[in-house]
Design an enzyme around this catalytic site. Structure first.
Site, PDB file in Angstrom:
ATOM      1  N   ASP A  81      -0.997   1.394  -4.154  1.00  0.00           N
ATOM      2  CA  ASP A  81      -1.902   0.409  -4.757  1.00  0.00           C
ATOM      3  C   ASP A  81      -3.256   1.016  -5.098  1.00  0.00           C
ATOM      4  O   ASP A  81      -4.183   0.298  -5.475  1.00  0.00           O
ATOM      5  CB  ASP A  81      -2.060  -0.819  -3.867  1.00  0.00           C
ATOM      6  CG  ASP A  81      -2.792  -0.527  -2.566  1.00  0.00           C
ATOM      7  OD1 ASP A  81      -2.772   0.630  -2.112  1.00  0.00           O
ATOM      8  OD2 ASP A  81      -3.388  -1.463  -1.996  1.00  0.00           O
ATOM      9  N   ASP A  83      -2.322   6.356  -3.545  1.00  0.00           N
ATOM     10  CA  ASP A  83      -1.165   5.712  -2.928  1.00  0.00           C
ATOM     11  C   ASP A  83      -0.683   4.588  -3.834  1.00  0.00           C
ATOM     12  O   ASP A  83      -1.167   4.422  -4.954  1.00  0.00           O
ATOM     13  CB  ASP A  83      -1.479   5.232  -1.515  1.00  0.00           C
ATOM     14  CG  ASP A  83      -2.444   4.064  -1.481  1.00  0.00           C
ATOM     15  OD1 ASP A  83      -3.185   3.879  -2.464  1.00  0.00           O
ATOM     16  OD2 ASP A  83      -2.472   3.331  -0.477  1.00  0.00           O
ATOM     17  N   SER A 124       0.818  -1.212   0.000  1.00  0.00           N
ATOM     18  CA  SER A 124       0.000   0.000   0.000  1.00  0.00           C
ATOM     19  C   SER A 124       0.853   1.264   0.000  1.00  0.00           C
ATOM     20  O   SER A 124       1.599   1.517  -0.938  1.00  0.00           O
ATOM     21  CB  SER A 124      -0.958  -0.046   1.190  1.00  0.00           C
ATOM     22  OG  SER A 124      -1.970   0.919   1.083  1.00  0.00           O
ATOM     23  N   ASP A 139      -5.748   2.269  -3.473  1.00  0.00           N
ATOM     24  CA  ASP A 139      -6.992   2.021  -2.738  1.00  0.00           C
ATOM     25  C   ASP A 139      -7.327   3.183  -1.809  1.00  0.00           C
ATOM     26  O   ASP A 139      -8.337   3.148  -1.110  1.00  0.00           O
ATOM     27  CB  ASP A 139      -6.941   0.702  -1.962  1.00  0.00           C
ATOM     28  CG  ASP A 139      -5.938   0.697  -0.814  1.00  0.00           C
ATOM     29  OD1 ASP A 139      -5.101   1.623  -0.739  1.00  0.00           O
ATOM     30  OD2 ASP A 139      -5.982  -0.240   0.007  1.00  0.00           O
TER      31      ASP A 139
END
Length: 450
Positions: free
Chosen positions: A245, A243, A102, A247
């Site tokens: 990834d 960010d 992440s 999400d």
């Protein structure tokens, strides 16, 4: 290898160190594959990753474990986490795997698992998989003629772009908006600029050149200074920071001010409430969300439901109580009409929809409430359980008494990093700062004495 593997968002740690080694990744693949084998059909897994160097190692180890369990693996390549959740359902897979840490630096990595319904796994299922990691699972693996295959799947970026675009009305165009999007040199470096451009916006994309080492490096939702500067430089209407990834999302208004997840939820909740779309009479967030959000929703006769930290727990509460807007102050926004998990791009599109419908700048639309003074500090620890030490307990109790009913105190270990997070909020900013500093000092002293 005994130990706890799963944290608040899957398994995460330093790449090539416990628990993020190739061996453990392979065993996670075996255990997850065996856990989701139901029926006599060929079993499928969709596997995506972000842009970290270690993604290659973890991906290949996971493929080995999943194929050994008899699972066919569809390799998606670098792609956002919410795209994996969507493609689990679209490709009729039994499991979704996202290899990502992440917002963490490149040297960390992680494994997130999704069920066939596109939702992150419950604690119970994670515990079942975890219990298998230290056992001799080789005894139950596939026979040599039942091994899985791995193949790369083409067109997955286009599938996700079309999915994201469909969350806006077909008649709505982003024409006339100049948007800066910061992709954090991460998983959305292709799809986010393309989706915004296809919707008609003038797009200025930054941090879209991943090299394995620069994901989240002084960019993205946790480091928005570069985006703020670019918004000023090109006189953009809005900045969007994702960010690694994709999400989570943070917005920057046309003046360069940051709009966090609490304000984004407030904006979307108000818009959906006015249009009759908001379900369940409220919004779900975590203990970290600002008291100002709770008061703002209360003024509209809406309730703020609080959960422990982690978008998975937000989603579980949303499903259990029939709500369709939830998220975290950090920018994980979950809109269950569209997605089963946090989706930075889709959430940003809903903010853009508010701009187009109301014809007002972000700076006006995002000022839904005045945040109650809030301070969060992190204390790095080397191990142990400092929150169980008597001096720390006494300091926390004293802080609660000083804040009384005029504030809140949240102290918790991070589920993804070796940190203790200390947060306080209240109408008296000096008192908030004092209680946080006092607790941080006691935790630091306890850590030093250990």
């Amino acid at each position: 290898m005994a130990g706890n593997y799963f944290g608040t968002d899957g398994i995460r740690g330093r790449a090539n160190k416990f628990p993020m080694t190739a061996e453990i990744a392979m065993r996670v693949g075996m255990a997850a594959g065996l856990s989701f084998q139901r029926g006599s059909h060929r079993h499928r897994v969709v596997l995506g990753k972000d842009t970290r160097l270690s993604g290659y190692m973890i991906e290949n180890a996971m493929v080995a474990g999943l194929c050994a369990a008899g699972m066919d693996v569809f390799l998606l390549g670098p792609i956002p986490t919410p795209a994996v959740a969507m493609l689990v359902r679209s490709l009729r897979a039994d499991i979704g795997v996202m290899i990502s840490a992440s917002h963490n630096p490149y040297y960390d990595n992680g494994i997130k698992l999704f069920g066939p319904d596109g939702y992150k796994l419950s604690d119970e299922i994670e515990e079942r998989i975890e219990s298998m990691l230290d056992k001799d699972v080789e005894l139950t693996l596939a026979d040599s003629d039942g091994l899985g295959r791995a193949k790369r799947v083409d067109g997955v970026h286009d599938r996700y772009i079309e999915f994201a675009k469909r969350t806006l009305p077909r008649s709505m165009s982003l024409s006339g908006l100049r948007i800066v999007v910061d992709c954090a040199n991460g998983a959305a470096y292709k799809v986010a600029p393309e989706a915004l451009w296809e919707l008609g916006a003038e797009v200025v994309a930054i941090n879209i050149e991943p090299n394995g080492f620069n994901i989240n490096k002084e960019c993205g939702s946790t480091h928005p200074a570069g985006l703020q500067k670019k918004v000023h430089e090109v006189r953009a209407d809005i900045g969007i920071a994702l960010d690694g990834d994709a999400d989570r999302v943070v917005i920057v208004d046309e003046n360069g001010a940051i709009v966090d997840g609490d304000q984004i939820m407030a904006m979307i909740a108000e818009s959906w409430h006015q249009s009759g779309r908001l379900a369940g009479g409220g919004v779900v967030s975590t203990v970290m969300s600002n008291l100002g959000l709770e008061r703002f929703l209360g003024d509209m006769k809406l309730q703020l439901h609080r959960t422990k930290v982690g978008d998975r727990y937000v989603v579980e509460h949303m499903r259990a109580h029939g709500l369709n807007v939830g998220g975290e102050q950090s920018g994980h926004i979950v809109l269950s009409d569209f997605s089963t998990t946090g989706d930075g791009l889709v959430s940003a599109l809903q903010v853009l929809a508010c701009i187009k419908r109301q014809g007002r700048p972000v700076s006006e639309l995002s000022k839904k409430f005045e945040p109650v003074p809030q301070l969060l500090k992190n204390v790095r620890i080397a191990g142990g359980k400092p929150l169980e030490e008597a001096p720390v307990k006494a300091a926390i109790e004293d802080a609660r008494n000083r804040l009384g009913k005029a504030g809140r105190l949240v102290i918790r270990p991070s589920g993804t990093e070796p940190l203790i997070r200390v947060m306080a909020e209240g109408d008296d900013p000096q008192l908030v700062e004092a209680v946080v500093n006092d607790i941080v000092e006691v935790i630091s002293e306890t850590r030093s004495a250990a």
